[in-house]
Design a protein around this motif. Structure first.
Motif, PDB file in Angstrom:
ATOM      1  N   SER A 221      10.738  13.048   3.429  1.00 16.50           N
ATOM      2  CA  SER A 221      11.006  12.159   4.440  1.00 16.50           C
ATOM      3  C   SER A 221      10.656  10.677   3.655  1.00 16.50           C
ATOM      4  N   GLN A 222      11.453   9.795   4.312  1.00 17.45           N
ATOM      5  CA  GLN A 222      10.540   8.611   3.986  1.00 17.45           C
ATOM      6  C   GLN A 222       9.748   8.451   4.802  1.00 17.45           C
ATOM      7  N   LYS A 223       8.870   7.235   4.528  1.00 17.59           N
ATOM      8  CA  LYS A 223       7.315   6.717   4.640  1.00 17.59           C
ATOM      9  C   LYS A 223       6.816   5.747   5.715  1.00 17.59           C
ATOM     10  N   PRO A 224       6.105   5.612   6.591  1.00 19.64           N
ATOM     11  CA  PRO A 224       6.649   4.256   7.567  1.00 19.64           C
ATOM     12  C   PRO A 224       4.974   3.677   6.451  1.00 19.64           C
ATOM     13  N   GLN A 225       5.285   2.309   7.007  1.00 16.10           N
ATOM     14  CA  GLN A 225       4.274   0.828   6.383  1.00 16.10           C
ATOM     15  C   GLN A 225       2.934   1.715   6.670  1.00 16.10           C
ATOM     16  N   ALA A 226       2.568   2.285   8.165  1.00 10.57           N
ATOM     17  CA  ALA A 226       1.504   2.595   8.107  1.00 10.57           C
ATOM     18  C   ALA A 226       0.288   3.938   7.072  1.00 10.57           C
ATOM     19  N   VAL A 227       1.642   4.469   6.202  1.00  7.04           N
ATOM     20  CA  VAL A 227       1.046   5.723   5.878  1.00  7.04           C
ATOM     21  C   VAL A 227       1.027   4.105   4.076  1.00  7.04           C
ATOM     22  N   LEU A 228       1.963   3.801   3.991  1.00  5.15           N
ATOM     23  CA  LEU A 228       1.656   3.171   2.766  1.00  5.15           C
ATOM     24  C   LEU A 228       0.386   2.473   2.944  1.00  5.15           C
ATOM     25  N   ASP A 229       0.521   1.899   3.604  1.00  7.88           N
ATOM     26  CA  ASP A 229      -1.468   0.641   4.184  1.00  7.88           C
ATOM     27  C   ASP A 229      -2.505   1.733   3.233  1.00  7.88           C
ATOM     28  N   ALA A 230      -2.594   3.128   4.693  1.00  9.68           N
ATOM     29  CA  ALA A 230      -3.600   4.165   4.300  1.00  9.68           C
ATOM     30  C   ALA A 230      -3.619   4.193   3.118  1.00  9.68           C
TER      31      ALA A 230
ATOM     32  N   GLU B  91      12.024  -0.727  11.389  1.00 10.82           N
ATOM     33  CA  GLU B  91      11.259  -2.091  11.094  1.00 10.82           C
ATOM     34  C   GLU B  91      10.378  -1.165  10.463  1.00 10.82           C
ATOM     35  N   ASP B  92       9.386   0.390  11.162  1.00 11.55           N
ATOM     36  CA  ASP B  92       8.380   0.612  10.314  1.00 11.55           C
ATOM     37  C   ASP B  92       8.750   1.729   8.984  1.00 11.55           C
ATOM     38  N   PHE B  93      10.121   1.206   8.028  1.00 10.39           N
ATOM     39  CA  PHE B  93      10.250   2.256   7.203  1.00 10.39           C
ATOM     40  C   PHE B  93      11.074   1.313   6.548  1.00 10.39           C
ATOM     41  N   PRO B  94      10.152   0.449   5.723  1.00  8.17           N
ATOM     42  CA  PRO B  94      10.572   0.090   5.000  1.00  8.17           C
ATOM     43  C   PRO B  94      11.914  -0.069   3.815  1.00  8.17           C
ATOM     44  N   ILE B  95      11.752   1.319   3.238  1.00 10.00           N
ATOM     45  CA  ILE B  95      12.851   1.881   2.229  1.00 10.00           C
ATOM     46  C   ILE B  95      14.389   1.761   3.085  1.00 10.00           C
TER      47      ILE B  95
ATOM     48  N   ASP C 250      -3.974  11.347  -0.332  1.00 11.86           N
ATOM     49  CA  ASP C 250      -2.722  11.885   0.173  1.00 11.86           C
ATOM     50  C   ASP C 250      -3.154  12.624   1.747  1.00 11.86           C
ATOM     51  N   ALA C 251      -4.073  13.148   1.207  1.00 12.17           N
ATOM     52  CA  ALA C 251      -5.123  13.804   2.837  1.00 12.17           C
ATOM     53  C   ALA C 251      -5.651  12.734   3.916  1.00 12.17           C
ATOM     54  N   ILE C 252      -5.947  11.591   3.258  1.00 15.02           N
ATOM     55  CA  ILE C 252      -5.654  10.203   4.073  1.00 15.02           C
ATOM     56  C   ILE C 252      -4.307  10.200   4.439  1.00 15.02           C
ATOM     57  N   GLY C 253      -3.502   9.796   3.505  1.00 17.68           N
ATOM     58  CA  GLY C 253      -1.726   9.877   4.007  1.00 17.68           C
ATOM     59  C   GLY C 253      -1.000  10.228   4.854  1.00 17.68           C
ATOM     60  N   LEU C 254      -1.947  11.437   5.084  1.00 19.56           N
ATOM     61  CA  LEU C 254      -0.974  13.056   5.974  1.00 19.56           C
ATOM     62  C   LEU C 254      -1.699  12.197   7.220  1.00 19.56           C
ATOM     63  N   GLY C 255      -3.201  11.953   6.823  1.00 19.64           N
ATOM     64  CA  GLY C 255      -3.753  11.982   8.130  1.00 19.64           C
ATOM     65  C   GLY C 255      -3.439  10.730   8.963  1.00 19.64           C
ATOM     66  N   LYS C 256      -2.455   9.876   8.552  1.00 22.43           N
ATOM     67  CA  LYS C 256      -1.576   8.590   9.257  1.00 22.43           C
ATOM     68  C   LYS C 256      -0.482   9.284   9.877  1.00 22.43           C
ATOM     69  N   ALA C 257      -0.018   9.697   8.838  1.00 22.42           N
ATOM     70  CA  ALA C 257       1.489  10.199   9.518  1.00 22.42           C
ATOM     71  C   ALA C 257       1.220  11.504   9.943  1.00 22.42           C
ATOM     72  N   ILE C 258      -0.001  11.836  10.250  1.00 21.89           N
ATOM     73  CA  ILE C 258       0.235  12.792  11.555  1.00 21.89           C
ATOM     74  C   ILE C 258      -0.089  11.558  12.989  1.00 21.89           C
ATOM     75  N   ASP C 259      -0.510  10.501  12.739  1.00 26.52           N
ATOM     76  CA  ASP C 259      -1.025   9.775  13.658  1.00 26.52           C
ATOM     77  C   ASP C 259       0.445   9.072  14.207  1.00 26.52           C
ATOM     78  N   TYR C 260       0.884   8.736  13.129  1.00 24.31           N
ATOM     79  CA  TYR C 260       2.091   8.216  13.866  1.00 24.31           C
ATOM     80  C   TYR C 260       3.115   9.552  14.365  1.00 24.31           C
ATOM     81  N   LEU C 261       3.223  10.273  13.850  1.00 22.54           N
ATOM     82  CA  LEU C 261       4.140  11.490  14.805  1.00 22.54           C
ATOM     83  C   LEU C 261       3.572  11.713  16.126  1.00 22.54           C
ATOM     84  N   THR C 262       2.186  11.808  15.835  1.00 24.53           N
ATOM     85  CA  THR C 262       1.479  11.747  18.150  1.00 24.53           C
ATOM     86  C   THR C 262       2.115  10.926  18.224  1.00 24.53           C
ATOM     87  N   ASP C 263       1.802   9.491  17.550  1.00 21.29           N
ATOM     88  CA  ASP C 263       2.338   8.248  18.502  1.00 21.29           C
ATOM     89  C   ASP C 263       3.547   9.029  19.252  1.00 21.29           C
ATOM     90  N   LEU C 264       4.451   8.690  18.612  1.00 19.09           N
ATOM     91  CA  LEU C 264       6.295   8.843  19.143  1.00 19.09           C
ATOM     92  C   LEU C 264       6.378  10.367  19.955  1.00 19.09           C
TER      93      LEU C 264
END
Ligand code: PMP
Length: 409
Positions: A33-42, A10-14, A282-296
């Motif tokens: 990789s594909q991008k979760p909504q949270a990264v796109l939003d960030a 669900e997190d990956f619209p594509i 995009d650095a901020i986007g990467l930070g959000k991706a790291i949040d996502y991976l860390t949560d998982l």
């Protein structure tokens, strides 16, 4: 499907779309990789609300942008367990990181007759910069051989690394063979000969827990876009004492201390290596991706991928006429599976798969010396990420059998 996966997908619209009227089975994660909504939003949020240049503004937006950019650096630091955030340089990606290294550390430390040791499984990004440096300096480039099942040959590595070796540059995980290398052991061998250990982590950081201090890597490079982040942002980690001695890669704004008419001095690391306006959003986007991976949880990411390989590899190995490259045992194989299907050209295989909604890569995978070593011109490559499911694997298998039927092999 398991509820956990439904939530992840669900997190990956594509992933919701159909391709050629078929459910999309995206199996080209080694490419990107594909991008979760949270990264796109960030990323969107940064441009909508906080956009300003970093480091040189006293006004509120500028301070916010700086804080978010530097926070992303701290997220990267924690994610790979670097000792200090100053050891994290933002680059455009793995390729940029390794070129930076060859042009700075390499230029300054390699002399005629020195040796640089790489392996036959390197991506061109961790091959050409060293090859060209060796040519320029009159240094010797050596290749570590592979074993029959595609692993690095440790005995050969022991022979190839000598006291003349100044740089050992190896991939942490192969983008073709599905092999993960024991970098900790390799760094020990390199260090025993006073060589620095450079690691291409493009296929490792997205897929498994990585601790640069535990590995004792001197330099470690990776890309944001292969780990849920945007393109155009990546990382070069380097040990502080090494980075401090290195000269800048590029000159311009942001990286200076003082500029006089006929000479200049440089600011401290990591900014010394970040000339010009950086890829802030995009650095901020990467930070959000790291949040996502860390949560998982990276253990969980590795576990999901391992289960997929466990499911897929034995089935692939049973397909008549299909050749898998790399280890044949799933406990030795990571989520990158390269294969050929009888004598059908890999591009035809990938085109046929696309008709069934299956996206895979075909070609030399930026590893031409490896292709030559394997005695093939190209392969098909299916590569998993944690949002893939057994349904994707089943779709791949169906596509394989349909393609076999179509080509009558
Ligand atoms: N090294 C490896 C092992 C890779 O798989 C890749 C990407 N295919 C790279 C380096 C280069 O990464 P980038 O294109 O993001 O710079």
């Amino acid at each position: 499907m398991d509820k956990k996966f439904l939530k992840i997908r669900e997190d990956f619209p594509i992933l919701k779309q159909k391709v050629n009227n078929e459910r999309l089975a995206y199996l080209d994660n080694a490419a990107t990789s594909q991008k979760p909504q949270a990264v796109l939003d960030a990323i969107m949020n940064f441009y909508q609300n906080d956009n300003a240049n970093v480091h040189r503004s006293v006004y509120t937006l500028g301070q916010r942008a700086t804080e978010e950019y530097e926070n992303a650096r701290i997220k990267v630091q924690k994610f790979i367990n670097a000792k200090d955030a100053h050891e994290i340089i933002f680059t455009k990606g793995t390729t940029d990181s390794l070129n930076l290294l060859a042009s700075t550390y390499g230029e300054e430390n390699i002399q005629k007759g020195d040796e640089i040791v790489i392996s036959y499984m390197e991506h061109h990004s961790n091959l050409i910069p060293w090859q060209q440096l060796a040519l320029e300096k009159g240094a010797i480039l050596k290749y570590i051989e592979l074993t029959a099942d595609g692993q690095l040959d440790l005995a050969d590595m022991q022979n190839k690394i000598t006291d003349k070796t100044k740089i050992v540059a190896l991939t942490h995980a192969s983008n073709v063979l599905g092999v993960t290398n024991d970098i900790k052991k390799m760094a020990k061998i390199a260090h025993a000969h006073n060589a620095v250990m450079v690691v291409d982590g493009a296929q490792a950081v997205p897929h498994m827990p990585v601790d640069v201090q535990d590995l004792n890597a001197d330099f470690y490079a990776f890309s944001g876009h292969k780990m849920l982040g945007p393109t155009g942002i990546g990382v070069l980690y380097g040990k502080k004492q090494l980075l401090e001695k290195m000269s800048p890669y590029q000159y311009g704004g942001e990286m200076i201390d003082f500029v006089k008419k006929y000479h200049s001095t440089w600011t401290e690391i990591p900014w010394k290596f970040e000339a010009g306006t950086q890829n802030i959003a995009d650095a901020i986007g990467l930070g959000k991706a790291i949040d996502y991976l860390t949560d998982l949880g990276m253990e969980q990411v590795a576990q999901i991928e391992h289960e997929l390989v466990d499911y897929a590899l034995p089935k692939l190995l049973e397909v008549p006429g299909l050749t898998v490259y790399g280890p044949k045992k799933s406990n030795k194989h990571n989520g990158v599976i390269s294969f050929n299907l009888a004598n059908i050209h890999p591009h035809d295989v990938a085109t046929a798969f696309d008709m069934d909604g299956v996206s895979v890569r075909a070609g030399h995978h930026c590893a031409q010396p490896l292709m030559e070593y394997l005695g093939v011109s190209a392969t098909v490559r299916a590569s998993f990420y944690f949002y893939n499911t057994k349904e994707d694997v089943d779709q791949l298998l169906r596509a394989i059998f349909e393609t076999k039927e179509f080509f009558k092999v």
